[in-house]
Design an enzyme around this catalytic site. Structure first.
Site, PDB file in Angstrom:
ATOM      1  N   LYS A   1      38.117 -51.402  20.647  1.00 29.77           N
ATOM      2  CA  LYS A   1      37.935 -52.756  21.186  1.00 29.77           C
ATOM      3  C   LYS A   1      37.749 -53.803  20.079  1.00 29.77           C
ATOM      4  O   LYS A   1      37.518 -53.466  18.915  1.00 29.77           O
ATOM      5  CB  LYS A   1      36.736 -52.744  22.148  1.00 29.77           C
ATOM      6  CG  LYS A   1      36.952 -51.878  23.402  1.00 29.77           C
ATOM      7  CD  LYS A   1      35.782 -52.016  24.388  1.00 29.77           C
ATOM      8  CE  LYS A   1      35.984 -51.176  25.636  1.00 29.77           C
ATOM      9  NZ  LYS A   1      34.893 -51.377  26.638  1.00 29.77           N
TER      10      LYS A   1
ATOM     11  N   TYR B   1      42.111 -53.854  33.751  1.00 31.00           N
ATOM     12  CA  TYR B   1      40.770 -53.671  34.311  1.00 31.00           C
ATOM     13  C   TYR B   1      40.690 -54.111  35.782  1.00 31.00           C
ATOM     14  O   TYR B   1      39.595 -54.373  36.290  1.00 31.00           O
ATOM     15  CB  TYR B   1      39.739 -54.436  33.476  1.00 31.00           C
ATOM     16  CG  TYR B   1      39.310 -53.690  32.219  1.00 31.00           C
ATOM     17  CD1 TYR B   1      38.611 -52.475  32.294  1.00 31.00           C
ATOM     18  CD2 TYR B   1      39.577 -54.192  30.948  1.00 31.00           C
ATOM     19  CE1 TYR B   1      38.210 -51.797  31.153  1.00 31.00           C
ATOM     20  CE2 TYR B   1      39.175 -53.516  29.793  1.00 31.00           C
ATOM     21  CZ  TYR B   1      38.490 -52.321  29.910  1.00 31.00           C
ATOM     22  OH  TYR B   1      38.082 -51.645  28.783  1.00 31.00           O
TER      23      TYR B   1
ATOM     24  N   PHE C   1      30.802 -58.343  36.006  1.00 31.75           N
ATOM     25  CA  PHE C   1      31.105 -58.425  34.571  1.00 31.75           C
ATOM     26  C   PHE C   1      32.600 -58.571  34.281  1.00 31.75           C
ATOM     27  O   PHE C   1      33.006 -58.633  33.122  1.00 31.75           O
ATOM     28  CB  PHE C   1      30.536 -57.200  33.829  1.00 31.75           C
ATOM     29  CG  PHE C   1      31.023 -55.865  34.340  1.00 31.75           C
ATOM     30  CD1 PHE C   1      32.264 -55.350  33.964  1.00 31.75           C
ATOM     31  CD2 PHE C   1      30.223 -55.092  35.184  1.00 31.75           C
ATOM     32  CE1 PHE C   1      32.712 -54.124  34.426  1.00 31.75           C
ATOM     33  CE2 PHE C   1      30.662 -53.856  35.658  1.00 31.75           C
ATOM     34  CZ  PHE C   1      31.912 -53.375  35.269  1.00 31.75           C
TER      35      PHE C   1
ATOM     36  N   ARG D   1      35.290 -38.736  26.316  1.00 31.48           N
ATOM     37  CA  ARG D   1      34.142 -39.423  26.924  1.00 31.48           C
ATOM     38  C   ARG D   1      32.840 -38.978  26.234  1.00 31.48           C
ATOM     39  O   ARG D   1      31.930 -39.781  26.035  1.00 31.48           O
ATOM     40  CB  ARG D   1      34.066 -39.127  28.426  1.00 31.48           C
ATOM     41  CG  ARG D   1      35.270 -39.604  29.225  1.00 31.48           C
ATOM     42  CD  ARG D   1      35.314 -41.079  29.462  1.00 31.48           C
ATOM     43  NE  ARG D   1      34.245 -41.571  30.298  1.00 31.48           N
ATOM     44  CZ  ARG D   1      34.169 -42.829  30.742  1.00 31.48           C
ATOM     45  NH1 ARG D   1      35.112 -43.713  30.413  1.00 31.48           N
ATOM     46  NH2 ARG D   1      33.173 -43.218  31.491  1.00 31.48           N
TER      47      ARG D   1
ATOM     48  N   THR E   1      28.210 -45.745  28.269  1.00 29.06           N
ATOM     49  CA  THR E   1      28.717 -47.126  28.287  1.00 29.06           C
ATOM     50  C   THR E   1      27.771 -48.084  27.580  1.00 29.06           C
ATOM     51  O   THR E   1      28.195 -48.921  26.782  1.00 29.06           O
ATOM     52  CB  THR E   1      28.899 -47.586  29.755  1.00 29.06           C
ATOM     53  OG1 THR E   1      29.688 -46.617  30.446  1.00 29.06           O
ATOM     54  CG2 THR E   1      29.573 -48.941  29.826  1.00 29.06           C
TER      55      THR E   1
ATOM     56  N   ARG F   1      29.646 -44.787  20.294  1.00 27.32           N
ATOM     57  CA  ARG F   1      28.888 -45.956  20.750  1.00 27.32           C
ATOM     58  C   ARG F   1      27.488 -45.990  20.160  1.00 27.32           C
ATOM     59  O   ARG F   1      26.962 -47.063  19.852  1.00 27.32           O
ATOM     60  CB  ARG F   1      28.879 -46.002  22.271  1.00 27.32           C
ATOM     61  CG  ARG F   1      30.221 -46.498  22.833  1.00 27.32           C
ATOM     62  CD  ARG F   1      30.352 -46.253  24.302  1.00 27.32           C
ATOM     63  NE  ARG F   1      31.475 -46.968  24.914  1.00 27.32           N
ATOM     64  CZ  ARG F   1      31.955 -46.687  26.126  1.00 27.32           C
ATOM     65  NH1 ARG F   1      31.418 -45.720  26.848  1.00 27.32           N
ATOM     66  NH2 ARG F   1      32.973 -47.370  26.610  1.00 27.32           N
TER      67      ARG F   1
ATOM     68  N   ASN G   1      31.224 -52.591  23.186  1.00 24.32           N
ATOM     69  CA  ASN G   1      30.867 -51.175  23.063  1.00 24.32           C
ATOM     70  C   ASN G   1      31.977 -50.315  22.437  1.00 24.32           C
ATOM     71  O   ASN G   1      32.070 -49.123  22.692  1.00 24.32           O
ATOM     72  CB  ASN G   1      30.363 -50.622  24.400  1.00 24.32           C
ATOM     73  CG  ASN G   1      31.429 -50.595  25.479  1.00 24.32           C
ATOM     74  OD1 ASN G   1      32.546 -51.042  25.261  1.00 24.32           O
ATOM     75  ND2 ASN G   1      31.092 -50.057  26.639  1.00 24.32           N
TER      76      ASN G   1
ATOM     77  N   HIS H   1      37.191 -47.723  24.611  1.00 21.57           N
ATOM     78  CA  HIS H   1      37.470 -47.362  26.007  1.00 21.57           C
ATOM     79  C   HIS H   1      38.107 -45.984  26.016  1.00 21.57           C
ATOM     80  O   HIS H   1      38.890 -45.662  25.117  1.00 21.57           O
ATOM     81  CB  HIS H   1      38.437 -48.354  26.649  1.00 21.57           C
ATOM     82  CG  HIS H   1      39.097 -47.803  27.890  1.00 21.57           C
ATOM     83  ND1 HIS H   1      38.495 -47.852  29.117  1.00 21.57           N
ATOM     84  CD2 HIS H   1      40.264 -47.133  28.060  1.00 21.57           C
ATOM     85  CE1 HIS H   1      39.288 -47.252  30.003  1.00 21.57           C
ATOM     86  NE2 HIS H   1      40.370 -46.804  29.393  1.00 21.57           N
TER      87      HIS H   1
ATOM     88  N   GLU I   1      47.056 -45.279  32.734  1.00 19.24           N
ATOM     89  CA  GLU I   1      46.747 -46.133  31.582  1.00 19.24           C
ATOM     90  C   GLU I   1      47.717 -45.914  30.420  1.00 19.24           C
ATOM     91  O   GLU I   1      48.066 -46.869  29.720  1.00 19.24           O
ATOM     92  CB  GLU I   1      45.301 -45.884  31.132  1.00 19.24           C
ATOM     93  CG  GLU I   1      44.288 -46.412  32.141  1.00 19.24           C
ATOM     94  CD  GLU I   1      42.849 -46.065  31.799  1.00 19.24           C
ATOM     95  OE1 GLU I   1      41.959 -46.494  32.559  1.00 19.24           O
ATOM     96  OE2 GLU I   1      42.597 -45.376  30.789  1.00 19.24           O
TER      97      GLU I   1
HETATM   98  P1  RTP Z   1      35.476 -48.067  29.465  1.00 18.29           P
HETATM   99  O1  RTP Z   1      36.137 -48.200  30.818  1.00 18.29           O
HETATM  100  O2  RTP Z   1      35.612 -49.314  28.620  1.00 18.29           O
HETATM  101  O3  RTP Z   1      35.880 -46.812  28.763  1.00 18.29           O
HETATM  102  O4  RTP Z   1      33.914 -47.913  29.672  1.00 18.29           O
HETATM  103  P2  RTP Z   1      33.159 -47.070  30.765  1.00 18.29           P
HETATM  104  O5  RTP Z   1      34.120 -46.248  31.577  1.00 18.29           O
HETATM  105  O6  RTP Z   1      32.060 -46.371  30.038  1.00 18.29           O
HETATM  106  O7  RTP Z   1      32.542 -48.212  31.674  1.00 18.29           O
HETATM  107  P3  RTP Z   1      33.130 -48.906  33.001  1.00 18.29           P
HETATM  108  O8  RTP Z   1      32.119 -48.742  34.075  1.00 18.29           O
HETATM  109  O9  RTP Z   1      34.529 -48.452  33.259  1.00 18.29           O
HETATM  110  O10 RTP Z   1      33.135 -50.437  32.596  1.00 18.29           O
HETATM  111  C1  RTP Z   1      34.165 -50.983  31.790  1.00 18.29           C
HETATM  112  C2  RTP Z   1      33.558 -51.854  30.712  1.00 18.29           C
HETATM  113  O11 RTP Z   1      32.935 -52.979  31.330  1.00 18.29           O
HETATM  114  C3  RTP Z   1      31.775 -53.326  30.599  1.00 18.29           C
HETATM  115  N1  RTP Z   1      30.616 -53.238  31.465  1.00 18.29           N
HETATM  116  N2  RTP Z   1      29.697 -54.148  31.474  1.00 18.29           N
HETATM  117  N3  RTP Z   1      27.375 -55.647  32.056  1.00 18.29           N
HETATM  118  C4  RTP Z   1      27.602 -54.497  32.695  1.00 18.29           C
HETATM  119  O12 RTP Z   1      26.832 -54.043  33.516  1.00 18.29           O
HETATM  120  C5  RTP Z   1      28.789 -53.757  32.371  1.00 18.29           C
HETATM  121  N4  RTP Z   1      29.141 -52.621  32.896  1.00 18.29           N
HETATM  122  C6  RTP Z   1      30.305 -52.303  32.335  1.00 18.29           C
HETATM  123  C7  RTP Z   1      31.624 -52.337  29.471  1.00 18.29           C
HETATM  124  O13 RTP Z   1      32.128 -52.917  28.275  1.00 18.29           O
HETATM  125  C8  RTP Z   1      32.471 -51.162  29.903  1.00 18.29           C
HETATM  126  O14 RTP Z   1      32.955 -50.459  28.787  1.00 18.29           O
HETATM  127 MG    MG Z   2      35.824 -47.054  32.541  1.00 19.05          MG
END
Ligand code: RTP
Ligand code: MG
Length: 140
Positions: free
Chosen positions: A11, A51, A59, A87, A93, A104, A114, A117, A128
């Protein structure tokens, strides 16, 4: 467990701090092979589409703005159990919750910035990867 492919993004917070190589070292140390990679500037349309699953989340707009705030490196990773393994290597996250030694935990600045992805399931990886790569760009 079969050989899988997963989709990764390094990122903007990481490219800004010149951490592409450091993240790639973590990926390769885990036994995952980088079989496609390119540095791109995402458009708002691309980031919003990528996304779209989070469209209704509070968010979403901040996430899209962050993903277009600078260059990213998109990648395809291949290896045994690659989706779950990556993962694990990424960590939680929210970097405050990420296990020591994960990408991370070591590099992320916040839940938004963070660093990486990774696809969360075989179905998402299958969507994807072709979102950013054509077949001839992936050399397994
Ligand atoms: P990613 O998709 O980026 O691999 O991350 P992830 O699965 O661990 O998290 P996901 O729930 O898919 O959320 C995508 C990205 O959105 C941001 N986020 N912000 N402020 C918040 O509560 C929040 N929750 C998620 C994070 O940057 C996350 O990587
Ligand atoms: Mg995700």
């Amino acid at each position: 467990m079969a050989i899988q492919r997963t989709f990764s993004i390094i990122k903007p917070d990481a490219t800004a701090r010149n951490l592409t190589g450091a993240v790639n070292a973590k990926i390769e140390e885990a036994g995952l092979r980088i079989i496609a990679q390119k540095r791109i500037q995402m458009s708002k349309e691309q980031a919003g589409g990528f996304y779209a699953v989070h469209k209704e989340r509070p968010f979403y707009n901040d996430l899209v703005d962050f993903m277009v705030s600078g260059p990213v490196v998109v990648q395809v990773l291949e290896g045994e159990n690659a989706i779950a393994k990556y993962r694990e290597v990424m960590g939680a996250t929210n970097p405050a919750d990420a296990d020591a030694g994960t990408i991370r935990a070591e590099f992320a600045q916040s839940i938004d910035a963070n660093t990486v992805h990774g696809s969360d399931a075989p179905e998402t990886a299958a969507e994807e990867i072709p979102f950013f790569f054509s077949d001839d760009e992936i050399v397994g």
